[in-house]
Write an enzyme that holds these catalytic residues in place. Structure first.
Site, mmCIF file in Angstrom:
data_model
loop_
_atom_site.group_PDB
_atom_site.id
_atom_site.type_symbol
_atom_site.label_atom_id
_atom_site.label_comp_id
_atom_site.label_asym_id
_atom_site.label_seq_id
_atom_site.Cartn_x
_atom_site.Cartn_y
_atom_site.Cartn_z
ATOM 1 N N GLN A 19 0.934 -1.386 -0.082
ATOM 2 C CA GLN A 19 0.038 0.066 -0.043
ATOM 3 C C GLN A 19 0.941 1.322 0.015
ATOM 4 O OE1 GLN A 19 -2.919 -0.226 3.340
ATOM 5 N NE2 GLN A 19 -3.721 -2.253 2.821
ATOM 6 N N GLY A 20 2.035 1.342 0.605
ATOM 7 C CA GLY A 20 2.855 2.222 1.023
ATOM 8 C C GLY A 20 3.247 3.001 0.006
ATOM 9 N N GLU A 85 5.793 8.656 5.534
ATOM 10 C CA GLU A 85 5.395 7.595 6.400
ATOM 11 C C GLU A 85 6.702 7.544 7.571
ATOM 12 O OE1 GLU A 85 5.501 4.314 3.728
ATOM 13 O OE2 GLU A 85 3.555 5.144 2.568
ATOM 14 N N HIS A 201 5.003 -4.850 11.350
ATOM 15 C CA HIS A 201 4.217 -3.561 10.940
ATOM 16 C C HIS A 201 3.315 -3.250 12.221
ATOM 17 C CE1 HIS A 201 1.865 -0.605 9.098
ATOM 18 N NE2 HIS A 201 2.640 -0.559 7.998
ATOM 19 N N ARG A 252 9.180 1.947 12.346
ATOM 20 C CA ARG A 252 8.343 1.040 12.709
ATOM 21 C C ARG A 252 8.717 0.183 13.732
ATOM 22 N NH1 ARG A 252 7.167 -1.064 6.808
ATOM 23 N NH2 ARG A 252 6.143 0.952 6.451
ATOM 24 N N HIS A 310 5.843 -8.420 8.826
ATOM 25 C CA HIS A 310 5.641 -7.710 7.686
ATOM 26 C C HIS A 310 6.773 -7.700 6.542
ATOM 27 C CE1 HIS A 310 4.003 -4.465 5.141
ATOM 28 N NE2 HIS A 310 5.079 -3.529 5.328
ATOM 29 N N ARG A 345 14.092 -1.878 7.982
ATOM 30 C CA ARG A 345 13.704 -1.407 6.743
ATOM 31 C C ARG A 345 12.928 0.099 7.016
ATOM 32 N NH1 ARG A 345 9.662 -1.019 3.391
ATOM 33 N NH2 ARG A 345 8.489 -2.841 4.184
HETATM 34 C C1 SIN Z 1 2.671 0.691 4.542
HETATM 35 O O1 SIN Z 1 2.120 1.057 3.767
HETATM 36 O O2 SIN Z 1 2.459 0.922 5.818
HETATM 37 C C2 SIN Z 1 3.838 -0.329 4.449
HETATM 38 C C3 SIN Z 1 4.906 0.275 3.494
HETATM 39 C C4 SIN Z 1 6.039 -0.347 3.632
HETATM 40 O O3 SIN Z 1 5.996 -1.712 4.159
HETATM 41 O O4 SIN Z 1 7.067 -0.024 3.293
#
Ligand code: SIN
Length: 457
Positions: A19-20, A85, A201, A252, A310, A345
């Site tokens: 999604q990110g 993010e 995540h 994260r 994740h 990451r």
């Molecule tokens: C997210 O959309 O929160 C995940 C993005 C990612 O894993 O880099």
């Protein structure tokens, strides 16, 4: 060139669920150097610096290639829309279709593959073993959905099989991200690196996983927090207030541990994204649909969330050109580890790494031409072997979640090793792989990045 895949057109891949978006330093005041610094900070400076440099400096070219292949990124007036993010100190994430970036990316690449005359695609197949001759790749054995086994002779195999998230009880990954590519490479004699670094995540939707989703929990993208959503406990207190200068947008691992702690202590954790109101369906259609499917209207109600496995920072050890130590065996994407992500990451660097380093592998192999299988030496088949039965796999997924989750300790890891030994027969190759992961976590006694040893704090 032959492309072997379990699904058709990238279906069932983790990429299709992403999604990110893709991180790229295009904004005013941003720079590849700032992107590199955020990558290193998130990765706890465990990163391979040359790999990071390559990643961030080639990011604009990767975006331009995708645009040339017909991928339309979301725009804001004349320029690309840049989101934010966790761990990023600048707005630098491009998206396609709001939170449908991965699906749009896979669709664009699948179109490009179909249009490329030199690629033959065989979907619905499972690679069972690699053929080695004199220690070098000589071919693969595959099984079609019909059960028919065939063999393909080749001197070059590129593994791009994804990660290991499906080995955990709580995961955002699809069922195919089960570590089978990693197990295959290890069976062929490739070395592994950084296996203990698994990213959790912080915000998967806290609902029961269904068979229809292949056991995966819907992701609630971090981009929501970039757009102003905030994390709360049951009593309406902000979960991340005062814990990090970036608060809800802290790296994260920190956010995931805070949420994990709240759940461990018997509470629940919530994401409040009601500020998006009517913009929900257009800006975050995927999360919106997932919430509505579970009876939650995120425009008016808080979203229950849980951490979930994740991304695997570790994998088959490769150089920047994707070479494993086994002649003819190459690896890219999440199954590979060239050290670019370090111990954790940075958000939206994974599609970028797959694109950037995948391009390097492709250019290198295209320049070398089709490799003939090696001419001399003894033949040997290398494969992971018998798979776990369904009950054993459930036990293994629960065991890894408890022992190798966001917080680990020596007692839990030692007990996990004992259980895996006792259950070895039923757990098959997944058990042996899990044991390698647990062993790596035991070896690293202190905390680093996403590997958090509660007993070392
Ligand atoms: C997210 O959309 O929160 C995940 C993005 C990612 O894993 O880099």
């Amino acid at each position: 060139m032959l492309l072997l895949a379990r699904g058709a057109d990238g279906a069932g891949s983790t990429t299709a669920l992403a999604q990110g978006g893709i991180a790229v330093a295009l904004g005013a005041g941003d720079s590849p150097a700032a992107h590199a610094l955020d990558t290193l900070l998130a990765g706890a400076h465990h990163n391979h610096r040359a790999a990071v440099r390559h990643l961030v400096t080639r990011a604009p070219a990767a975006i331009a290639r995708l645009q040339a292949q017909g991928l339309d990124f979301d725009r804001d007036g004349d320029g690309l829309c840049l989101g934010r993010e966790g761990g990023h100190r600048a707005h630098r994430i491009v998206h396609a279709g709001g939170d449908a970036s991965g699906a749009r990316l896979v669709a664009a690449l699948a179109r490009a593959v179909r249009a490329a005359g030199h690629v033959e695609v065989r979907g619905g197949v499972q690679v069972q073993a690699l053929l080695l001759r004199g220690g070098a790749i000589a071919g693969v054995r595959l099984r079609a959905a019909s059960g028919r086994a065939t063999m393909v002779e080749t001197g070059d195999v590129v593994l791009a099989t994804g990660g290991i998230g499906a080995l955990f009880a709580a995961t955002t990954n699809p069922a195919g991200a089960d570590g089978s590519g990693l197990a295959l490479g290890l069976a062929a004699g490739a070395a592994a690196r950084d296996l203990e670094f698994v990213q959790f995540h912080p915000t998967a939707l806290a609902v029961p996983a269904t068979a229809a989703s292949g056991g995966a929990l819907p992701l609630v993208t971090e981009a929501l927090r970039g757009a102003g959503a905030r994390l709360y406990d049951d009593h309406g207190r902000r979960l991340m207030a005062g814990l990090h200068p970036l608060e809800d947008l802290a790296p994260r691992d920190l956010v995931a541990r805070r949420v994990w702690q709240e759940l461990r202590d018997g509470g629940r954790a919530w994401l409040d994204a009601t500020l998006l109101g009517d913009a929900w369906p257009s800006r975050f259609p995927t999360v919106h649909a997932a919430c509505r499917a579970h009876g939650i209207d995120p425009a008016v109600a808080r979203i229950p969330i849980t951490p979930a496995a994740h991304f695997h920072m570790g994998g088959l050890a490769v150089d920047l050109d994707g070479r494993t130590g086994v002649p003819g065996l190459h690896a890219g994407g999440e199954v590979a580890c060239n050290g670019v992500h370090g111990a954790n990451r940075l958000a939206s660097n994974s599609l970028l790494a797959g694109l950037g380093f995948g391009h390097r592998i492709g250019c290198r192999l295209a320049g070398a031409g089709d490799a003939a299988p090696p001419a001399g030496g003894d033949f040997a088949w290398a494969g992971p072997g018998q798979a776990a039965n369904a009950d054993a796999l459930d036990r293994l997924r629960a065991l890894l979640w408890h022992a190798l989750g966001p917080v680990r300790d020596a007692g839990g890891l030692v007990e996990a090793q004992r259980n895996l030994r006792e259950d070895a027969h039923a757990c098959g190759w997944q058990g042996r792989l899990a044991s390698r992961l647990v062993e790596a976590a035991l070896q690293r006694g202190g905390s680093l990045g996403a590997h958090w040893r509660g007993d070392a704090e």
